[in-house]
Structures are given as structure tokens and as C-alpha cells.
Design a protein around this motif. Structure first.
Motif, PDB file in Angstrom:
ATOM      1  N   HIS A   1       0.813  -1.213   0.000  1.00  0.00           N
ATOM      2  CA  HIS A   1       0.000   0.000   0.000  1.00  0.00           C
ATOM      3  C   HIS A   1       0.853   1.273   0.000  1.00  0.00           C
ATOM      4  N   ASP A   2       2.158   1.129   0.054  1.00  0.00           N
ATOM      5  CA  ASP A   2       3.043   2.293   0.197  1.00  0.00           C
ATOM      6  C   ASP A   2       2.886   3.232  -1.000  1.00  0.00           C
ATOM      7  N   PRO A   3       2.663   4.524  -0.764  1.00  0.00           N
ATOM      8  CA  PRO A   3       2.513   5.480  -1.873  1.00  0.00           C
ATOM      9  C   PRO A   3       3.729   5.532  -2.788  1.00  0.00           C
ATOM     10  N   TYR A   4       4.887   5.162  -2.258  1.00  0.00           N
ATOM     11  CA  TYR A   4       6.078   5.183  -3.109  1.00  0.00           C
ATOM     12  C   TYR A   4       5.918   4.210  -4.274  1.00  0.00           C
ATOM     13  N   ILE A   5       5.265   3.068  -4.021  1.00  0.00           N
ATOM     14  CA  ILE A   5       5.050   2.081  -5.070  1.00  0.00           C
ATOM     15  C   ILE A   5       3.970   2.547  -6.039  1.00  0.00           C
ATOM     16  N   THR A   6       2.851   2.957  -5.497  1.00  0.00           N
ATOM     17  CA  THR A   6       1.696   3.268  -6.343  1.00  0.00           C
ATOM     18  C   THR A   6       1.804   4.617  -7.040  1.00  0.00           C
ATOM     19  N   LYS A   7       2.421   5.593  -6.379  1.00  0.00           N
ATOM     20  CA  LYS A   7       2.479   6.943  -6.942  1.00  0.00           C
ATOM     21  C   LYS A   7       3.854   7.287  -7.520  1.00  0.00           C
ATOM     22  N   ASN A   8       4.904   7.126  -6.725  1.00  0.00           N
ATOM     23  CA  ASN A   8       6.238   7.496  -7.206  1.00  0.00           C
ATOM     24  C   ASN A   8       6.709   6.573  -8.324  1.00  0.00           C
ATOM     25  N   ILE A   9       6.639   5.270  -8.069  1.00  0.00           N
ATOM     26  CA  ILE A   9       7.051   4.312  -9.100  1.00  0.00           C
ATOM     27  C   ILE A   9       5.954   4.158 -10.146  1.00  0.00           C
ATOM     28  N   GLY A  10       4.705   4.184  -9.709  1.00  0.00           N
ATOM     29  CA  GLY A  10       3.580   3.992 -10.634  1.00  0.00           C
ATOM     30  C   GLY A  10       3.398   2.554 -11.045  1.00  0.00           C
ATOM     31  N   LEU A  11       3.755   1.635 -10.151  1.00  0.00           N
ATOM     32  CA  LEU A  11       3.679   0.210 -10.457  1.00  0.00           C
ATOM     33  C   LEU A  11       2.251  -0.298 -10.343  1.00  0.00           C
ATOM     34  N   HIS A  12       1.856  -1.117 -11.298  1.00  0.00           N
ATOM     35  CA  HIS A  12       0.546  -1.766 -11.249  1.00  0.00           C
ATOM     36  C   HIS A  12       0.730  -3.196 -10.757  1.00  0.00           C
ATOM     37  N   ILE A  13       0.293  -3.452  -9.531  1.00  0.00           N
ATOM     38  CA  ILE A  13       0.341  -4.799  -8.962  1.00  0.00           C
ATOM     39  C   ILE A  13      -0.993  -5.482  -9.235  1.00  0.00           C
ATOM     40  N   LYS A  14      -0.925  -6.686  -9.748  1.00  0.00           N
ATOM     41  CA  LYS A  14      -2.136  -7.468  -9.990  1.00  0.00           C
ATOM     42  C   LYS A  14      -1.985  -8.833  -9.313  1.00  0.00           C
ATOM     43  N   PHE A  15      -3.117  -9.352  -8.851  1.00  0.00           N
ATOM     44  CA  PHE A  15      -3.129 -10.648  -8.181  1.00  0.00           C
ATOM     45  C   PHE A  15      -3.784 -11.681  -9.089  1.00  0.00           C
ATOM     46  N   LEU A  16      -3.191 -12.857  -9.110  1.00  0.00           N
ATOM     47  CA  LEU A  16      -3.655 -13.917  -9.994  1.00  0.00           C
ATOM     48  C   LEU A  16      -4.774 -14.719  -9.342  1.00  0.00           C
ATOM     49  N   ASP A  17      -5.746 -15.068 -10.144  1.00  0.00           N
ATOM     50  CA  ASP A  17      -6.949 -15.764  -9.691  1.00  0.00           C
ATOM     51  C   ASP A  17      -6.593 -17.179  -9.234  1.00  0.00           C
ATOM     52  N   THR A  18      -7.025 -17.535  -8.021  1.00  0.00           N
ATOM     53  CA  THR A  18      -6.734 -18.865  -7.489  1.00  0.00           C
ATOM     54  C   THR A  18      -7.466 -19.976  -8.242  1.00  0.00           C
ATOM     55  N   ALA A  19      -8.429 -19.610  -9.082  1.00  0.00           N
ATOM     56  CA  ALA A  19      -9.076 -20.630  -9.916  1.00  0.00           C
ATOM     57  C   ALA A  19      -8.090 -21.213 -10.922  1.00  0.00           C
ATOM     58  N   TYR A  20      -7.100 -20.407 -11.317  1.00  0.00           N
ATOM     59  CA  TYR A  20      -6.103 -20.850 -12.293  1.00  0.00           C
ATOM     60  C   TYR A  20      -4.737 -21.088 -11.660  1.00  0.00           C
ATOM     61  N   PHE A  21      -4.452 -20.345 -10.611  1.00  0.00           N
ATOM     62  CA  PHE A  21      -3.155 -20.445  -9.943  1.00  0.00           C
ATOM     63  C   PHE A  21      -3.428 -20.817  -8.487  1.00  0.00           C
ATOM     64  N   GLY A  22      -3.624 -22.113  -8.263  1.00  0.00           N
ATOM     65  CA  GLY A  22      -4.110 -22.579  -6.971  1.00  0.00           C
ATOM     66  C   GLY A  22      -3.008 -23.119  -6.089  1.00  0.00           C
ATOM     67  N   GLY A  23      -3.448 -23.714  -5.004  1.00  0.00           N
ATOM     68  CA  GLY A  23      -2.510 -24.293  -4.061  1.00  0.00           C
ATOM     69  C   GLY A  23      -3.239 -24.935  -2.901  1.00  0.00           C
ATOM     70  N   PHE A  24      -2.460 -25.566  -2.035  1.00  0.00           N
ATOM     71  CA  PHE A  24      -3.053 -26.236  -0.892  1.00  0.00           C
ATOM     72  C   PHE A  24      -3.750 -25.254   0.046  1.00  0.00           C
ATOM     73  N   CYS A  25      -3.227 -24.027   0.164  1.00  0.00           N
ATOM     74  CA  CYS A  25      -3.878 -23.045   1.029  1.00  0.00           C
ATOM     75  C   CYS A  25      -5.332 -22.861   0.636  1.00  0.00           C
ATOM     76  N   VAL A  26      -5.572 -22.821  -0.679  1.00  0.00           N
ATOM     77  CA  VAL A  26      -6.931 -22.630  -1.179  1.00  0.00           C
ATOM     78  C   VAL A  26      -7.719 -23.917  -1.093  1.00  0.00           C
ATOM     79  N   SER A  27      -7.132 -25.014  -1.540  1.00  0.00           N
ATOM     80  CA  SER A  27      -7.884 -26.270  -1.631  1.00  0.00           C
ATOM     81  C   SER A  27      -8.249 -26.812  -0.258  1.00  0.00           C
ATOM     82  N   ILE A  28      -7.417 -26.547   0.742  1.00  0.00           N
ATOM     83  CA  ILE A  28      -7.712 -27.030   2.091  1.00  0.00           C
ATOM     84  C   ILE A  28      -8.996 -26.400   2.613  1.00  0.00           C
TER      85      ILE A  28
END
Length: 273
Positions: free
Chosen positions: A186-213
């Protein structure tokens, strides 16, 4: 690849040993749907000499990454001192890869590849990361990141972001890269200064035991990768990954019409969770 993208994983002696994680990781590429071709673009980064030697016996693209004064050969239990050092060595190395102009998919070796992930990457993201919990919105910074699987495009933004991420470890001593990312996302340096777009991948396609459990997802019909996360202990991971691979083999042995109509699920992890 043609677009200067490389797939990278890291190994130490414990994970590279015969009948351990590395063998299962490579097997997943061979039995996955159109994933065998990605082995030509997979760089295995070995963190000790024995891991490097084993890699060379199984795979053509191996790189020895040593760290002076640190022995990474043994099983590094989650959040142990060696584990934390290993995770930060990885971030530093990936920063170098970006500076060399390469895009990369980083994948933990305990992630099994079953389908081509590229159709499910988001075109407008600089940095895409798997989720341990996914809200349904790829832009929601409240998603919980999982650093075991990331897709990053080389740019001035991502190079600066990895530098900021690595140096942020000093403000949060004792934490590994994933926990520090959770604190700085959430740091403004990432979102505003750098302008980086962070995206999260859907667990329907990129799953794991954390989700399946907890949610019994994702279904085999959709999944690209499955991560043996939420699992402590190498032997526990190996045991349940073998079951996962058997689930996949049984699924792919079904007639195509049956696979399309049946919502198959994974076996609930037995030793993990």
C-alpha cells in the motif's frame, strides 16, 4: 522465449535430492497439457554445489548461485533464519535478472505446472503475483500475495520496485519477502512514485493447498499451476504432491467429453494443512 521471458526456479540440495521436489516439478511439465515445451525456457538456479550437480544430470539449463559464508544446502524450515536469508537472496537475484532486461516467471519448485499460464496473465500489469486468498478482484491490494509464483516484465518501474522491496527488509528485520511485500504493497512510493501496477492472480487458475484445504478449489478443469503451500516439512510436501500428480494423471486419462462435463477436484491434502 522470443519476448525475452525466462522461467526461473531455485533449488537447494534437499529439494534437488533424488525422489524429492525437483523430480516431481520436472514431471509436472512433462505430463501437463502443452507444458513440456516450457522446459526449454526453464532456468534452474542452484543454491549449493550438490543441487547444481543434480540439476546438470537432469536439465540443460542450470545456474550456480552461491552466497559467501552461507550454506543453503539443508532443508530450510519455514521462517527459520536460513529460510529468510534464502528468500531475500532470491529477491536480490531476480532484481538482477530485471536489470539485464529479461521478463521472468518465478516459480517455486513445489509448484506443479499443468497448463499454459500465459493466457491467464493480465496485459496491463507490471507485476503479477499468486494469491493465498483472492477476493475476486485482481487489483484489490487486500488480496494476500504468495511470492512462490510471480510474472514480472522488465521495466524501469519493476527494477525500482524490486530495489525498494529488497531494501525494505531492513525496516522489517526477521520477515521474509512475502510478509514484507504485504506490509509495503500500500506504500505510496510504489503506487504513486514508481507507478507500479500490482495485480493478483486468480486462485481458480493459480491454486494451491492453502486454497484447496479451505475452499476445495480450484477444479482440475481450469487449473494451470498448483502450489504445495500451507505445508511444513519436505516429506509432507513430497507425499501430497505425489497424490496431486496422480489426481492429474487420472483426470487426463478420462475421455475428453467426460473431462469437459465433470467438475473434478483434487484429493484433500493428507499430510499438509
Amino acid at each position: 522465449m522470443a519476448n525475452k521471458t525466462v522461467i526461473i526456479t531455485t533449488l537447494n540440495e534437499a529439494w534437488a535430492a533424488p525422489n524429492s521436489i525437483f523430480d516431481l516439478f520436472l514431471e509436472s511439465f512433462r505430463i501437463g497439457h502443452q507444458t513440456c515445451r516450457f522446459l526449454n525456457h526453464l532456468l534452474v538456479v542452484a543454491l549449493d554445489q550438490k543441487a547444481y550437480d543434480r540439476c546438470l544430470s537432469l536439465h540443460p539449463h542450470c545456474y550456480a548461485l552461491t552466497t559467501d559464508g552461507i550454506d543453503f544446502s539443508g532443508e530450510a524450515l519455514y521462517m527459520s533464519t536460513d529460510y529468510v536469508k534464502m528468500m531475500w537472496r532470491r529477491i536480490d537475484f531476480l532484481h538482477t535478472v530485471l536489470k539485464l532486461g529479461y521478463n521472468f516467471i518465478f516459480t517455486d519448485a513445489d509448484i506443479m505446472w499443468f497448463r499454459d499460464p500465459f493466457p491467464h496473465f493480465l496485459v496491463d500489469a507490471d507485476f503479477q503475483i499468486a494469491s493465498e486468498f483472492y477476493s475476486g478482484n485482481s487489483s484489490d491490494l487486500n488480496n494476500l500475495p504468495n511470492g512462490g509464483f510471480v510474472y514480472v516484465k522488465s521495466s524501469t518501474k519493476t527494477i525500482e520496485f524490486y530495489k525498494f522491496w529488497y531494501t525494505s527488509r531492513q525496516k522489517h528485520p526477521g520477515l521474509h519477502d512475502q510478509d514484507v511485500l504485504t506490509k509495503i504493497k500500500h506504500d505510496p512510493y510504489i503506487t504513486k512514485n514508481i507507478g507500479l501496477h500490482i495485480k493478483f492472480l486468480d486462485t481458480a487458475y493459480f491454486g494451491g493447498f492453502c486454497v484447496s484445504i479451505w475452499f476445495m478449489e480450484p477444479v482440475i478443469n481450469l487449473v494451470c499451476t498448483m502450489h504445495a503451500n500451507c505445508c511444513v516439512g519436505l516429506s509432507n510436501k513430497v507425499h501430497d504432491i505425489r497424490i496431486m500428480l496422480e489426481d492429474w494423471k487420472k483426470y487426463t486419462s478420462l475421455p475428453s467429453k467426460t473431462r469437459a462435463s465433470k467438475q473434478s477436484s483434487w484429493t484433500v491434502p493428507q499430510h499438509c494443512g
